[in-house]
Design a protein around this motif. Structure first.
Motif, PDB file in Angstrom:
ATOM      1  N   GLN A   1       0.487  -1.362   0.327  1.00  0.00           N
ATOM      2  CA  GLN A   1      -0.245  -0.295  -0.142  1.00  0.00           C
ATOM      3  C   GLN A   1       0.942   0.911  -0.018  1.00  0.00           C
ATOM      4  OE1 GLN A   1      -3.536   0.399  -0.490  1.00  0.00           O
ATOM      5  NE2 GLN A   1      -3.990  -1.219  -0.060  1.00  0.00           N
ATOM      6  N   ARG A   2       2.223   1.268   0.543  1.00  0.00           N
ATOM      7  CA  ARG A   2       2.818   2.128   0.779  1.00  0.00           C
ATOM      8  C   ARG A   2       3.391   2.614  -1.016  1.00  0.00           C
ATOM      9  NH1 ARG A   2       4.799   1.377   5.953  1.00  0.00           N
ATOM     10  NH2 ARG A   2       6.246  -0.306   5.185  1.00  0.00           N
ATOM     11  N   LEU A   3       3.725   1.729  -1.885  1.00  0.00           N
ATOM     12  CA  LEU A   3       4.504   2.139  -2.730  1.00  0.00           C
ATOM     13  C   LEU A   3       3.499   2.437  -3.531  1.00  0.00           C
ATOM     14  CD1 LEU A   3       6.685  -1.044  -3.350  1.00  0.00           C
ATOM     15  CD2 LEU A   3       7.292   1.043  -2.722  1.00  0.00           C
ATOM     16  N   GLY A   4       1.845   1.495  -2.976  1.00  0.00           N
ATOM     17  CA  GLY A   4       0.423   2.443  -4.094  1.00  0.00           C
ATOM     18  C   GLY A   4       0.499   3.945  -3.692  1.00  0.00           C
ATOM     19  N   ALA A   5       0.811   4.140  -2.844  1.00  0.00           N
ATOM     20  CA  ALA A   5       0.253   5.453  -2.910  1.00  0.00           C
ATOM     21  C   ALA A   5       1.373   6.436  -3.037  1.00  0.00           C
ATOM     22  CB  ALA A   5      -0.024   6.053  -0.374  1.00  0.00           C
TER      23      ALA A   5
ATOM     24  N   LEU B   1       4.122   4.308  -7.261  1.00  0.00           N
ATOM     25  CA  LEU B   1       5.515   3.523  -7.362  1.00  0.00           C
ATOM     26  C   LEU B   1       5.126   1.947  -8.346  1.00  0.00           C
ATOM     27  CD1 LEU B   1       8.006   3.690  -5.269  1.00  0.00           C
ATOM     28  CD2 LEU B   1       7.967   4.699  -7.961  1.00  0.00           C
ATOM     29  N   LEU B   2       3.628   2.020  -7.436  1.00  0.00           N
ATOM     30  CA  LEU B   2       2.329   0.610  -7.977  1.00  0.00           C
ATOM     31  C   LEU B   2       1.801   1.275  -8.209  1.00  0.00           C
ATOM     32  CD1 LEU B   2       3.769  -2.378  -5.686  1.00  0.00           C
ATOM     33  CD2 LEU B   2       4.398  -1.669  -7.790  1.00  0.00           C
ATOM     34  N   LEU B   3       1.039   0.799  -8.609  1.00  0.00           N
ATOM     35  CA  LEU B   3      -0.643   0.998  -9.464  1.00  0.00           C
ATOM     36  C   LEU B   3      -1.202  -0.452  -8.241  1.00  0.00           C
ATOM     37  CD1 LEU B   3      -0.671   1.961 -12.866  1.00  0.00           C
ATOM     38  CD2 LEU B   3      -0.724   3.503 -11.054  1.00  0.00           C
ATOM     39  N   LEU B   4      -2.215   0.302  -7.586  1.00  0.00           N
ATOM     40  CA  LEU B   4      -3.168  -1.000  -7.233  1.00  0.00           C
ATOM     41  C   LEU B   4      -4.680  -1.275  -7.453  1.00  0.00           C
ATOM     42  CD1 LEU B   4      -1.172  -0.568  -3.295  1.00  0.00           C
ATOM     43  CD2 LEU B   4      -1.162  -2.543  -5.225  1.00  0.00           C
ATOM     44  N   GLU B   5      -5.157  -1.830  -7.520  1.00  0.00           N
ATOM     45  CA  GLU B   5      -6.569  -1.760  -7.426  1.00  0.00           C
ATOM     46  C   GLU B   5      -7.201  -1.514  -5.905  1.00  0.00           C
ATOM     47  OE1 GLU B   5      -9.108  -5.385 -10.789  1.00  0.00           O
ATOM     48  OE2 GLU B   5      -7.038  -6.422  -8.883  1.00  0.00           O
ATOM     49  N   ALA B   6      -8.495  -1.530  -6.082  1.00  0.00           N
ATOM     50  CA  ALA B   6      -8.692  -1.197  -4.511  1.00  0.00           C
ATOM     51  C   ALA B   6      -8.316  -2.618  -3.392  1.00  0.00           C
ATOM     52  CB  ALA B   6     -10.407  -1.419  -4.633  1.00  0.00           C
ATOM     53  N   SER B   7      -7.835  -0.930  -2.392  1.00  0.00           N
ATOM     54  CA  SER B   7      -7.785  -2.196  -1.129  1.00  0.00           C
ATOM     55  C   SER B   7      -8.596  -3.355  -1.045  1.00  0.00           C
ATOM     56  CB  SER B   7      -7.357  -2.039  -0.540  1.00  0.00           C
ATOM     57  OG  SER B   7      -7.939  -0.556   0.110  1.00  0.00           O
TER      58      SER B   7
END
Lengths: 918, 419
Positions: free
Chosen positions: A879-883, A886-892
């Motif tokens: 999640q930190r990387l997503g925030a 640096l990463l793209l994430l789907e909904a948590s």
């Protein structure tokens, strides 16, 4: 003025009068002798004939346009009513910057003969509001004393460049010059009062009838009535009534006047005076003239001085127009005088009692007197005596003198009270009193004659004071009047004035209400940022100075590198302004290429040109699609900037539609800049449609300059009818090349030596390669000066911004922060990124679920000899990387099943991680 | 002031540190920038970018505090604080700005006028100002990236446009944790942004991290009780740390996981909460215990609270996952697997009715240990809805190890390769 009704509520009906004659066979247009206009719901009909001065509906209800009517014509069907006019300008219509050319403070009632060519002299006859009295004042003659509001004065002409002395011929001969039919006065010089068809309401009654007393009574009655009802009436109406009545009067007068040498205003004034001085009754014109000529030199000057001084004051009261003038103008003033004189004697007898009331009356505007006088003229001789009997005028007339001596101090106080008193007093006074209100002008004139030249100054004041006096407490007036009586010399004059006053009073009621100053309703809160207690510091050193100059907000002396675009836009707008036509232009270009700045520069230059009188004046309005919350707000903003009205979007659209499609006369060109056009897009595109449609209207005189970023915006987002109206006048601003950028910076720095040459080149090349955005370029330079300042402590620094500083600034702004961010990430985060890449490689896809990556992650941490982390921790890392993106994430909420993608290229990640390890 | 209060203020971010640690250059840059706005009336825009917990707000607040201590500046700036999480659209943001600026259309706490009027009013107000005479306005936009999602980015455009034109001096300060924030800006907005970015990326080494831990734990010098002060600060000296390799390991683990202050503060807070009047010193064991609490796996915790039946269902799901390689399953499959287990191996577990099993299944769903793959609108019978397990193997095995009185046959079933 109190505006009681909005203009919309008055509907006027226009009808041709007289026999049509063929004016132009080809165009099938017919000329007409006169035009009857009436207000709906009222019987009264005003007749407007060529040669008269008319008021024309304009943007400002209070100050309609003034023109002289040259001729009427219409088409076969008689539906279209047109008129040819000679324009007059009010000072307010003269461009702000030119007003100074006048070189003196303008008379409030002053208008200027318009010699320019920019205004179409053909108007829609239905925009005529009514008639007005215009008087020519010779150049060296002062303005007459305050008279009725309906009289305007012409002294100078305005040819859009300068004020010139008006050739009196222009004023006199205009009727004759109208080609088809010289405007003949409707009524022959000797026309009986009944002949005047024009006036309605009170005016009508005030028209001369055989029996003057009856007349006067009637007039006064109507007056009072008028006063009462004045509140309800719209000012316009009231005005038109006045003007109408005046018209008729003035027509008669002018008819009589014709051919007489006494036409020039100056002479007329003198006429009056001399007549006043000479007690003899009816004189022939010639006689009068002779006398006048003798006295001219002295008296005229005196009067003029007083008049000019008194004018401003009188205006405040609403008596702006002086009855005197109108009287003076008419050569037949002589006729009036006799009866006035006779009346004087009577007046003296009953001075004090009536004095008070009269005073109160005196405040009422003098115009009414004029008209009333004019109306009476025919019967003057007969009526004079009766008039005077009825009216106890003396006190009033005398007042001025007493004032001179005693009341100057008081006058100040009185002035303040005047506005309030005006109304109430009028209402209170009964009909008879109304008739005899002495006008200020009268007072002035009388006083003038009495006093010698040496007293000029005091007189000036007196005039003012006298005007004020009426409002004062009755007792004072009475006293004054008594003192006045003692002076017998000039009483004749006084009487004259009284006579006039009596007549004018008939008018009074209507006028007064309109003149009053409306208490300005407290406007909305003024938007402002609180000001600082300590003034901002000025730049101290050279770098500060350079920084200030390089700030995007600082307006450069000139805009380099946009000469061609500047010229094109300039020519476009200039030609439209010159021709008085409308048009659209579309300007595109990426941000920071100087589109808006160039247009502002063009407008500045055009404003300058119009100041220099090279082009007609125009109006510049700017809206910005980004600065409104909804496309329809565009209407609101345009209208507000045009007329300062605040209305809803729908209403604004309607008003603008009306404004741009109606043939309102004498409109200046409006230049409208629409920035960020693409944001005005709506589904129906009606905002854009209107913006582009208005310029095509015949009367709109609207130039629309639109700005957007993409070149093909019209093709992409506009439906055909909108794109078609936008037209093909397009221009595209190319991004700046490095040379241009360099030139821009150099010109901005303007010899402030803060940069090394190489440094500048580096900045401009870099920016040109990236975007060509001048803002970016300036920002980088600014940042470079800061860096230079910080490193100034180094012994090697020269104080100039060098390559290294610029490099640093460029790095800060353009280098991607991803690599640094990866470098600074915690160990687990770096590991997770490696796991992601490993998983991607395994899958051969650029996407994996957290669960899959986590397996890799765990394996990797074992390899690295780290204690494996729990799933919760792993998710937190993810999640930190997503925030940071640096990463793209789907909904948590998908928890372990959320898919993970890299927002950075794998190579960058590997490069960054490698750098960390080394 | 008790030391407890002192720490709670420090760790809950209620008090600013005297000096921001490890960000001196950024501090200088920002201070200089804002000082120029405040003193010279120069408009600026800047973004402070850094991961969560890296001290962006702390840095800004320190700078503001320092700025306001300057005499000239004190009454000359108007700070406006906005937060993307609170001002979720431009309408609200505008009202808030107007309110904080206390413009003339504000009465009490209410802002009058429609959205359009407010915008026009604010723009007019800013336009009327000029560089030398109006007070500089500092617009502080927390969660800057969220403002970029407002319609048309009207607010950002206007603020940045003001900062680039000769109007009232403003400084637009955005705080965000997104590194790609510039890509969110519309091209016109982007062009108006000055592209100054202050990155807060801590490159803290482990040694520095340890120093930080110590300085965070130590009492301030002005602590009234000097005896206690000495004892306390002595107890967290270096030798204590280094004599406990376990402690260093734990801290290293934390350091590896994240370098930010917020997680460190959480750890220290937990450790400090174990200090009491009877035990007036912090012991390494406290930190270890706190760390254990911090590191614990939340889902494993939930698993401990499940019934045997639910646990069995989880194990059945795990086997299904193994067999079908992560393909979704439905209740019927799980139930079959469970029945197989009962028939073949179970000695300790009764046969449950299907509705009871269903109930347990639903409970797992409520706990979000399993997640439906179908959209909720699809009308599929509960038994056949496709599900996925949101647990890792390791979590299940760990939970089983720790599960109190877990039947051995269940454990064996879980560990066997195929159901």
């Amino acid at each position: 003025m109190v505006r009681y009704f909005t203009r919309l509520r008055v509907r006027r009906i226009y009808k041709w009068g007289g026999r049509p004659y063929i004016f132009d066979r080809k165009l099938k247009s017919y000329g007409f002798e006169y035009l009857n206009m009436s207000v709906e719901g009222q019987e009264a009909v005003t007749t407007v004939t060529p040669g008269q001065y008319i008021l024309i509906e304009g943007n400002d209800d209070e100050y309609p346009f003034v023109a002289k009517l040259l001729k009427f014509f219409g088409d076969e069907s008689h539906k279209q009513k047109k008129a040819l006019v000679q324009w007059f300008l009010r000072l307010s219509e003269v461009p702000q910057n030119k007003k100074l050319l006048l070189g003196r403070s303008p008379h409030p009632q002053e208008i200027f003969y318009y010699l320019g060519r920019a205004c179409d002299n053909e108007i829609n006859a239905e925009s005529i509001l009514g008639t007005v009295h215009v008087q020519h004042v010779p150049e060296d003659t002062p303005f007459p004393e305050p008279g009725t509001k309906d009289t305007l004065y012409v002294k100078l002409s305005w040819d859009t460049k300068a004020f010139n002395v008006l050739d009196p011929v222009l004023m006199q001969d205009t009727p004759a010059s109208t080609p088809p039919k010289p405007a003949l006065p409707l009524f022959p010089p000797c026309a009986s009062p009944t002949a005047t068809p024009v006036s309605r309401g009170p005016v009508r009654r005030a028209l001369p009838t055989p029996d003057p007393t009856v007349m006067r009574r009637a007039g006064s009655v109507s007056d009072t009535r008028a006063t009462m009802s004045a509140g309800k009436r719209s000012t316009l109406e009231a005005e038109s009534i006045h003007s109408a009545s005046k018209l008729s009067a003035s027509k008669i007068l002018s008819a009589k006047r014709r051919g007489s040498a006494a036409d020039t205003p100056g002479v007329r004034k003198k006429l009056q005076l001399s007549i006043g001085a000479s007690p003899g009754k009816k004189m022939t014109r010639a006689d009068v003239l002779c006398e006048l000529l003798d006295e001219e030199m002295e008296s005229e000057k005196v009067i003029s001085l007083k008049l000019s001084s008194s004018v401003s004051h009188s205006l405040q009261h609403g008596c702006s127009l002086s009855p005197m003038r109108s009287v003076c103008k008419t050569p037949n003033g002589q006729r009036r005088f006799p009866w006035k004189l006779s009346s004087i004697s009577l007046d003296r007898l009953s001075p004090t009692a009536l004095g008070e009331q009269d005073f109160s009356r005196a405040t009422t505007p003098s115009r009414r007197k004029e008209s009333a006088m004019a109306i009476r003229e025919p019967a003057l001789g007969v009526l004079a005596e009766e008039d005077s009997e009825d009216s106890p005028m003396q006190p009033i007339a005398l007042t001025p003198r007493s004032k001179r001596k005693s009341a100057q101090l008081v006058s100040l106080r009185i002035r303040k009270q005047l506005n309030l008193l005006d109304n109430t007093q009028e209402l209170i006074s009964d009909g008879d009193d109304d008739c005899f209100v002495p006008s200020k002008k009268d007072l002035q004139s009388s006083s003038d004659e009495e006093k010698t030249v040496s007293e000029e100054e005091t007189r000036g004041r007196n005039c003012k004071t006298s005007v004020r006096t009426p409002h004062k407490t009755p007792s004072k007036k009475a006293l004054q009047s008594s003192t006045d009586e003692e002076k017998s010399e000039e009483e004749t004059v006084v009487r004259k004035t009284r006579g006039r006053n009596g007549k004018t009073s008939a008018r009074t009621p209507c006028k007064t209400p309109s003149k009053k100053v409306t208490p300005s309703t407290p406007r909305h809160a003024t938007p402002s940022i609180p000001s600082r207690t300590v003034p901002a510091r000025q730049p101290g050193n050279i770098l500060d100075e350079a920084r200030a100059r390089l700030h995007v907000s600082s307006v450069p002396e000139s805009l380099p590198c946009r000469e061609q675009e500047f010229q094109d836009i300039y020519n476009f707008v200039e030609s439209k302004v010159m021709d008085g036509t409308g048009g659209c232009m579309y300007i595109s270009g990426v941000p920071g290429t100087g589109k808006t700045a160039t247009i502002h520069e063009v407008i500045r230059c055009l404003q300058h040109a119009s100041d220099m009188d090279e082009i007609p004046t125009f109006r510049f309005i700017e809206i910005n699609g980004m600065k409104m919350t909804d496309p329809h707000q565009a209407y609101v903003q345009i209208l507000q900037k045009l007329t300062d009205q605040k209305v809803t979007a729908d209403h604004a659209a309607a008003l603008l539609e009306k404004r741009f499609s109606n043939p309102a006369p004498k409109k200046e060109t409006t230049v409208l800049l629409v920035d960020e056009l693409d944001l005005l897009w709506t589904r129906k595109q009606n905002v854009m449609y209107n913006l582009f449609d208005w310029p095509t209207r015949r009367h709109a005189r609207l130039v629309v300059l639109t700005i957007a970023n993409t070149m093909d915006l019209p093709e992409r987002i506009m439906i055909n009818r909108v794109a078609s109206r936008l037209g093909l006048t397009r221009m595209s601003f190319q991004p700046y090349s490095f040379k241009q950028l360099q030139q821009i910076i150099t010109s901005r720095l303007n010899k402030v030596k803060a940069f090394e040459e190489d440094a500048l080149q580096l900045v401009s090349r870099k920016v040109a390669a990236l975007s060509g955005d001048a803002r970016r370029c300036l920002d980088i330079c600014r940042r470079a000066t800061e860096i230079c300042e910080h490193s100034a402590s180094h012994p090697s620094s020269t104080g100039l911004v060098r390559m290294s500083h610029v490099m640093e600034a460029l790095d800060e702004m353009f280098s991607s922060s991803y690599i640094t961010a990866i470098g600074c990430a915690s160990l687990q985060e770096q590991l997770f990124l490696r796991a992601v890449i490993a998983e991607f490689r395994r899958l051969g896809l650029e996407e994996a679920t957290f669960q899959q990556v986590f397996v890799q992650h765990r394996a990797l941490s074992r390899v690295e000899g780290l204690q494996p982390i729990s799933v919760s921790e792993g998710l937190a890392v993810c999640q930190r990387l997503g925030a940071c993106r640096l990463l793209l994430l789907e909904a948590s909420r998908l928890d372990m099943l959320q898919r993970v993608r890299l927002n950075v290229s794998q190579d960058d990640v590997l490069y960054a991680l490698k750098a960390v390890r080394d | 002031m008790s030391h407890g209060q002192h720490y709670s203020e420090r760790f809950c971010h209620q008090r600013l540190p005297e000096k921001p640690v490890g960000m001196e250059s950024q501090h200088k840059h920002l201070l200089e920038l804002l000082r120029r706005t405040a003193v010279h009336g120069e408009s600026n825009s800047v973004l402070i970018v850094g991961p969560r917990g890296s001290g962006k707000t702390m840095l800004l607040n320190c700078v503001l505090r320092e700025l306001l201590e300057v005499k000239d500046v004190n009454k000359n700036v108007l700070p406006v604080h906005l937060n993307g999480l609170l001002q979720t659209d431009d309408r609200i943001a505008l009202k808030e700005i107007t309110r904080q600026l206390n413009l003339e259309n504000v009465v009490g706490d209410k802002v009058f006028g429609s959205f359009a009027e407010n915008l026009a009013f604010l723009l007019e107000a800013l336009k009327k100002g000029d560089r030398s005479s109006s007070r500089p306005v500092l617009f502080i936009l927390d969660e800057f990236d969220l403002f970029a999602h407002h319609k048309n980015q009207t607010l950002l455009y206007n603020l940045l446009d003001v900062s680039q034109s000769a109007q009232a001096p403003v400084a637009v300060i955005g705080l965000t944790c997104r590194l790609d924030v510039l890509e969110l800006l519309e091209k016109r907005v982007k062009s108006r942004f000055s592209h100054r970015q202050i990155h807060l990326l801590s490159s803290l080494s482990f040694i520095q991290y340890l120093d930080n831990v110590r300085s965070q734990l130590s009492l301030p010098q002005d602590f009234p009780d000097t005896k206690f002060y000495d004892e306390w600060n002595d107890s967290i000296k270096v030798r204590h740390f280094s004599s406990y390799p376990q402690l260093v390991d734990v801290l290293q683990r934390h350091y590896n996981s994240s370098k930010d202050f917020r997680s460190l503060h959480l750890l220290l807070m937990l450790a400090l909460s174990r200090v009491s009047a009877s035990k007036p010193a912090i012991k390494p064991t406290d930190l270890l215990e706190a760390s254990r609490v911090c590191m614990v796996d939340s889902k494993a915790n939930i698993l401990h609270g499940l019934s045997i039946l639910e646990l069995c269902l989880i194990i059945a799901m795990k086997h299904l996952n193994d067999i079908y390689e992560g393909e979704p399953f439905n209740f019927q499959m799980v139930h079959n697997e469970f029945k197989k287990f009962l028939q073949r191996k179970s000695h300790s577990i009764h046969n449950f009715d299907k509705p009871v099993v269903m109930k347990a299944f639903e409970h797992l769903q409520q706990l979000e240990l399993i997640k439906s793959m179908d959209s909720s609108t699809a009308k599929i019978q509960k038994e056949y809805q496709l599900m996925k397990l949101l647990l890792d193997h390791s979590q299940i095995m760990e939970a089983l190890q720790k599960y109190p009185q877990c039947p051995t046959d269940v454990k064996q079933w879980a560990m066997s390769a195929f159901g």
